[in-house]
Design a protein around this motif. Sequence first.
Motif, mmCIF file in Angstrom:
data_model
loop_
_atom_site.group_PDB
_atom_site.id
_atom_site.type_symbol
_atom_site.label_atom_id
_atom_site.label_comp_id
_atom_site.label_asym_id
_atom_site.label_seq_id
_atom_site.Cartn_x
_atom_site.Cartn_y
_atom_site.Cartn_z
ATOM 1 N N UNK A 267 16.404 15.821 14.161
ATOM 2 C CA UNK A 267 15.081 15.507 14.685
ATOM 3 C C UNK A 267 14.094 16.626 14.400
ATOM 4 N N UNK A 268 14.555 17.863 14.488
ATOM 5 C CA UNK A 268 13.686 18.998 14.168
ATOM 6 C C UNK A 268 13.239 18.943 12.706
ATOM 7 N N UNK A 269 14.168 18.591 11.822
ATOM 8 C CA UNK A 269 13.826 18.473 10.401
ATOM 9 C C UNK A 269 12.823 17.358 10.159
ATOM 10 N N UNK B 117 22.400 23.882 -0.900
ATOM 11 C CA UNK B 117 21.510 24.007 -2.055
ATOM 12 C C UNK B 117 20.092 24.266 -1.574
ATOM 13 N N UNK B 118 19.637 23.499 -0.584
ATOM 14 C CA UNK B 118 18.294 23.706 -0.050
ATOM 15 C C UNK B 118 18.176 25.065 0.636
ATOM 16 N N UNK C 234 17.211 27.160 6.704
ATOM 17 C CA UNK C 234 18.273 28.099 7.046
ATOM 18 C C UNK C 234 19.547 27.309 7.313
ATOM 19 N N UNK C 235 20.654 28.002 7.446
ATOM 20 C CA UNK C 235 21.886 27.286 7.791
ATOM 21 C C UNK C 235 21.772 26.637 9.159
ATOM 22 N N UNK D 265 32.371 22.271 8.256
ATOM 23 C CA UNK D 265 31.991 22.766 6.939
ATOM 24 C C UNK D 265 30.606 22.238 6.590
ATOM 25 N N UNK D 266 29.672 23.135 6.301
ATOM 26 C CA UNK D 266 28.345 22.737 5.845
ATOM 27 C C UNK D 266 28.427 22.412 4.356
#
Length: 378
Positions: free
Chosen positions: A21-23, A243-244, A251-252, A345-346
Motif C-alpha cells: 500500500x505504501x508503494x 533489481x529496483x 530500499x529493501x 527471500x526477497x
Amino acid sequence: MSTSLDSLDTPAAVIDLARMQRNIDRMQQRMNALGVRFRPHVKTSKCTPVVRAQLDAGAQGITVSTLKEAEYFFAEGITDIVYAVGMAAHRLPQALALRRRGCDLKVLTDSVASAQAIAAFGRANGEVFDVLIEVDTDGHRSGIRPDDATLLDVGHALHDGGMRLAGVLTHAGSSYELDTPEALAALAEQERAGCVGAAERLRAAGLPCPVVSIGSTPTALSAAHLDGVTEVRAGVYVLFDLVMHNVGVCTTDDIALSVLTTVIGHQVDKGWAIVDAGWMAMSRDRGTQKQHRDYGYGQVCTQDGTVLPGYVLSQANQEHGIVSCESAPALDIVERFPLGTRLRILPNHACATGAQFPEYRALSGDNQLTTWERFHGW
C-alpha cells in the motif's frame, strides 16, 4: 480463510500489505503531483486484490501484457485496458471479441504491415480499433524511433485505413540498467521528449494523437516534469524487487514480495543451509548479476522480514536453495539456521517470482494471512 506464517506450508509467495500500500500511494501521489493519468501495468501481480488497491488509490485503467489478462480483468469489471504488446494478426479475433463485449481495449503496433493488418481486419468486421503506435525512445526493445519516417506511414495506414489512431506509447526499459539519480532523470527526460516529439510529428502531419503514454518504474519515479504526457504506465513498483533496489528507486524495506521457505538441511563444511525454495520458487531470473550488487537468487531475511546482511540464496536447484554467507564461519551455519528455521527471500524480479505461484499469501499488520489468487498463461 486467514492463517499465520507459522502454520503456512513452504515455499509460499508472501505479500506484505503495508509495504504494498505504501508503494501504491507513493506512485499515485507522484503521478497526481505531475498532473498525469496513471495506468498501472498488472503483469507484475496478475491478481485482482492488488489491482483493486491500485485503482482505489486513483489509477485510471490498466495495462496488460497478454489478452488473457485483458479477459480476466474485464470479467472483473475493468473496462479501460491497453494491451501493450505488438498486435499479432492471429490475436485480432480475440481482441475483437473483447471489444464486442464492451471492453475499451486499445492495441499496439510498430510497423506498417501490422497497421495494415489491423485496419484490414477491422474493416472486414465492421470494427474501428483504437490503436497506439509504439515509439522507441531508448533502443531497448521494439518501437519506431521518434524521427523515423515510418512513424507517419504507420499513422496514415491506421487513420486512412479507417481505424482510430489513439496515440503513441513508449517504455524506457533501459532504465533498469542505470543506478544513479542523474542517469535516471536524464533517461526519464529522453523518454518524455521522444514520445512527445513523436506525437507532435503526427499532429503536424494532420493525424490525431490524443494519448501520449510513457512509463517504466524507474523513470516514473525520476521524471522532473511530464509536460506533453497524458499518462504513465508502471508495474513492478507495486511490489518492488532487488533489481529496483540496485537501480536506486527503492530500499529493501519497500520490497513487498518475498518467498517463505524452510531450512531442510545443512552442508556444514561448505557453510550452507539448504532450504525448500529452489528456482521453481524464486525463478531463474538473475537480474542482479550484472548490477553493482549480485544477490544470487535472492536476499535472505528472517521470518519477520528483517534483512540478514550478507546472507543470500547463492545457488538454486529445482526444489533446493542454498543459503550462504561469505563472511560467516562455516561451522556457524547450523547454529544460525537450525533445521526447521523459516526464512523469507526477497526476489530479484517480482514479476518472475510471482509467476511461479498460483496464489499469494497477503500478510496484514497483525501477521494474519489471506489467500489471493494469481492467474497464469496467455
